[in-house]
Design an enzyme around this catalytic site. Structure first.
Site, PDB file in Angstrom:
ATOM      1  CD  GLU A 150      81.543  33.592  23.968  1.00 52.26           C
ATOM      2  OE1 GLU A 150      80.918  32.503  23.937  1.00 52.26           O
ATOM      3  OE2 GLU A 150      81.731  34.281  23.027  1.00 52.26           O
ATOM      4  CB  SER A 186     128.892  40.360 -15.845  1.00 47.64           C
ATOM      5  OG  SER A 186     128.612  40.906 -17.340  1.00 47.64           O
TER       6      SER A 186
END
Length: 692
Positions: free
Chosen positions: A94, A365
């Site tokens: 880099e 229920s």
């Protein structure tokens, strides 16, 4: 001769003037440059993009997630904790002159300028590592002259304010390595399952090559591209003198062991809760999306990360990853209204719908306790009330309409009381109850408990035919758990800005009594029977080592388990997004998820009994008749009642002889003893469980 001298003098004057002007311009340039340098040094760098991401924190201040659009996975690490091979590989490929330049590669910039002029556009760059860091931290990646000017300014400031090692450390913690991993530590963990300090040469060269094209050079996406890039990195390291050709060859031939993609972290913690908070912040608190993503806000929430992990684990173990079956779990602290856990679905990566908030699910229920609470508080029903469980045709709406419910499997129990009805989830008993008290009163009770969905006041409401959300159910049951005290669900406690200033604080809300405490307690004791012999939740009772009350619910398309302890009220739903029918095995998934979550979430909390309020009495009754258990009545059960609603008639068994005064006195003593047993029964049960 005089003319020649005059011309010479004139020429000399112009030269001196030129040099003077050049000197002045040079001085001015130096002064301007010095001023700019002083300005840059004195001026603070802007807040870095990665630092502006707003954070979501749990009730203990632990970071849950960030609100960045990309959902960064980043783990900061010190430079000394990064493998030297990785550092050398990065610099070699880099920025080889990183240690020598002042932030800019002048020769490279010159070449790039010539190419850009030739093409009349920004087609080529010559970014140093420092320039890349400036761009990643503060700028976009667009190719414009304005952006390049800002990049140069920020690059100079970085070089002025930080050492080379500090810049390198920031770069390695910021650069993107693909698949959501920002920074070398996150990348090392994601790709190889190890720390950045443990990377060898081959692994370092592989990772150092990825940032140039995180998608193109990802070994998960394109292994050949990744290996080709690894070779380039190794060659660069040879050229810089970091390694030998032999070391490069050995590294290239090394067989790398990548972490399986199935084990990679794909989302942050509590993603459904994060989206829920985002929605509240934007729509209710008026915080903009931009401020939420990049305003540096700290959003302190009620979530408990430990409880959340217990919820996620219970869902993961209780659901089939390959099935389309979905689920939801939400848990609330009844004492505060704090939402402690929220799992909106089985897999956030494949389905972002938060089913906790879905109001299209019939509770079945699981809704019955709300109706029974209405009947208990109105004193039209008690624990000893008996109905006949048999096929029944009900008439309503002034006898213009009829309704004929049935029990699951066409099983009818005959004469049963409320405890038996709740435990077995008897539908006939439930519809008898709603016909007696009126469905409008049930709707009113549900609204008092915090249910906001529209409920249809018809007999079938008793069987949960009106859709509600899991969040509404957990909130409603939390009122029962809190002894009739309601605190609306709370998710956000406080929000601070980037400077630490409080911009929102949750208003202090006092719990409101919306249900008679005695009625809530009686219902709680009845709902405990769901986890006892004969109850619909009995099969998971062994997994819960503490007092717990709840109710199951099953329809053709939905399965529920909603229940609570004194510390947590939890709703679990299971079903399909398409609304298709669930199988019997699918319907049995909710209860185990509830049981595992409850026990694991409260593993460090000692078991606690439900507090007995005033206006509650306990007496022995005969279950068959609903009467007080008198002399000669062999079948008896200790039962709880709201004071004043306990039975007064006495069951004498097979004898018609009424109790003598001595027998009546003995029964009163027995009932008082029953009250004490009621208060201490759970402690005794816990000690028995512990010994077992």
């Amino acid at each position: 001769m005089n003319k020649l001298n005059a011309k010479t003098r004139k020429r000399g004057f112009r030269v001196r003037a030129l040099f003077k002007n050049l000197a002045i311009l040079t001085a001015l340039g130096l002064i301007a440059s010095a001023a700019i340098l002083v300005y840059l040094y004195a001026t603070s760098l802007p807040l870095a993009e990665s630092d502006r991401n707003s954070r979501l924190l749990d009730s203990k201040g632990e970071v849950i997630a960030t609100f960045s659009a990309g959902g960064k996975d980043s783990i900061p690490v010190q430079l000394q904790n990064i493998a030297p091979d990785l550092v050398n590989a990065t610099l070699a490929v880099e920025d080889r002159k990183f240690r020598d330049h002042l932030g800019f590669d002048i020769q490279g910039m010159g070449r790039a300028v010539l190419v850009n002029i030739q093409h009349m556009r920004m087609s080529q760059g010559a970014s140093t590592l420092t320039q890349q860091l400036a761009r990643n931290l503060y700028l976009s990646h667009e190719k414009t002259w304005t952006r390049k000017a800002k990049e140069a300014m920020y690059t100079a400031q970085l070089e002025m304010k930080y050492t080379k090692d500090e810049i390198l450390q920031m770069y390695l913690n910021e650069i993107y390595y693909g698949h959501g991993a920002y920074g070398i530590e996150a990348a090392a963990q994601m790709y190889f399952g190890k720390s950045a300090k443990q990377l060898d040469l081959a692994e370092s060269a592989m990772l150092a090559g990825i940032p140039k094209g995180p998608t193109y050079y990802s070994p998960y996406n394109h292994m050949k591209n990744a290996k080709d890039r690894q070779r380039i990195v190794l060659k660069a390291m040879i050229e810089t003198g970091n390694i030998t050709q032999k070391q490069a060859d050995t590294a290239y031939e090394e067989l790398l062991h990548f972490k399986p993609e199935s084990e990679r972290k794909t989302v942050e913690s509590a993603p459904y809760f994060r989206d829920y908070i985002r929605n509240i912040a934007v729509k209710e608190l008026g915080i903009s999306e931009a401020m939420l993503d990049h305003g540096g806000l700290n959003i302190y929430t009620t979530l408990d990360l430990r409880v959340q992990k217990a919820a996620e684990q219970a869902v993961a173990q209780g659901m089939d990853a390959k099935s389309e079956l979905e689920t939801a779990l939400v848990s609330i602290d009844p004492r505060t209204g704090y939402i402690k856990a929220m799992v909106g679905g089985k897999n956030y990566r494949t389905n972002q719908i938060n089913h906790v908030l879905a109001t299209t699910r019939q509770p079945g229920s699981a809704f019955k306790p709300i109706m029974y609470l209405t009947a208990l508080e109105s004193k039209q029903l008690t624990s000893a009330s008996i109905f006949n469980s048999q096929p029944t045709l009900f008439h309503y709406d002034n006898d213009r309409k009829t309704y004929k419910p049935g029990n699951f499997g066409d099983k009818y129990l005959g004469e049963i009381d409320l405890r038996q009805a709740i435990a077995a989830s008897d539908n006939i008993y439930a519809v008898n109850t709603i016909m007696k008290i009126g469905p409008e009163k049930v709707v009113s009770m549900a609204q008092n408990l915090g249910i906001t969905s529209k409920l249809n006041p018809v007999p079938s409401l008793a069987l949960g035919t009106s859709p509600v959300s899991p969040l509404e159910m957990a909130s409603a049951f939390s009122v029962i758990a809190a002894g009739g005290q309601r605190t609306p669900p709370i998710a956000i406690l406080q929000i601070t800005d980037a400077a630490g200033r409080v911009i929102y604080e949750s208003p202090q809300t006092k719990a409101e009594t919306v249900v008679e405490p005695a009625a809530a307690y009686v219902l709680t004791r009845l709902m405990e029977s769901v986890f006892e012999n004969g109850g619909t939740g009995n099969r998971v009772s062994a997994a819960i080592k503490r007092p717990v009350a709840g109710k199951t619910g099953t329809t053709n398309t939905d399965a529920w388990m909603v229940g609570f302890t004194p510390e947590l009220s939890t709703a679990v739903w299971v079903g399909y997004d398409q609304g298709k029918a669930i199988s019997t095995s699918d319907g049995r998934r909710a209860a185990p998820i509830f049981a595992q979550f409850t026990e694991q979430a409260l593993a460090s909390v000692p078991p606690k009994i439900f507090s007995v309020p005033d206006q509650v009495v306990s007496v022995y009754i005969n279950p068959e008749t609903g009467k007080l258990a008198g002399n000669g009545c062999e079948d008896k059960r200790l039962e709880v009642f709201i004071e004043g609603t306990e039975p007064t008639e006495v069951c004498y068994g097979n004898t018609e002889v009424e109790d003598s005064p001595q027998d009546k006195k003995a029964r009163e003593v027995q009932n008082q003893k029953g009250i004490q047993e009621q208060k201490h029964s759970w402690w005794r049960d816990f000690k028995r469980w512990w010994v077992e």
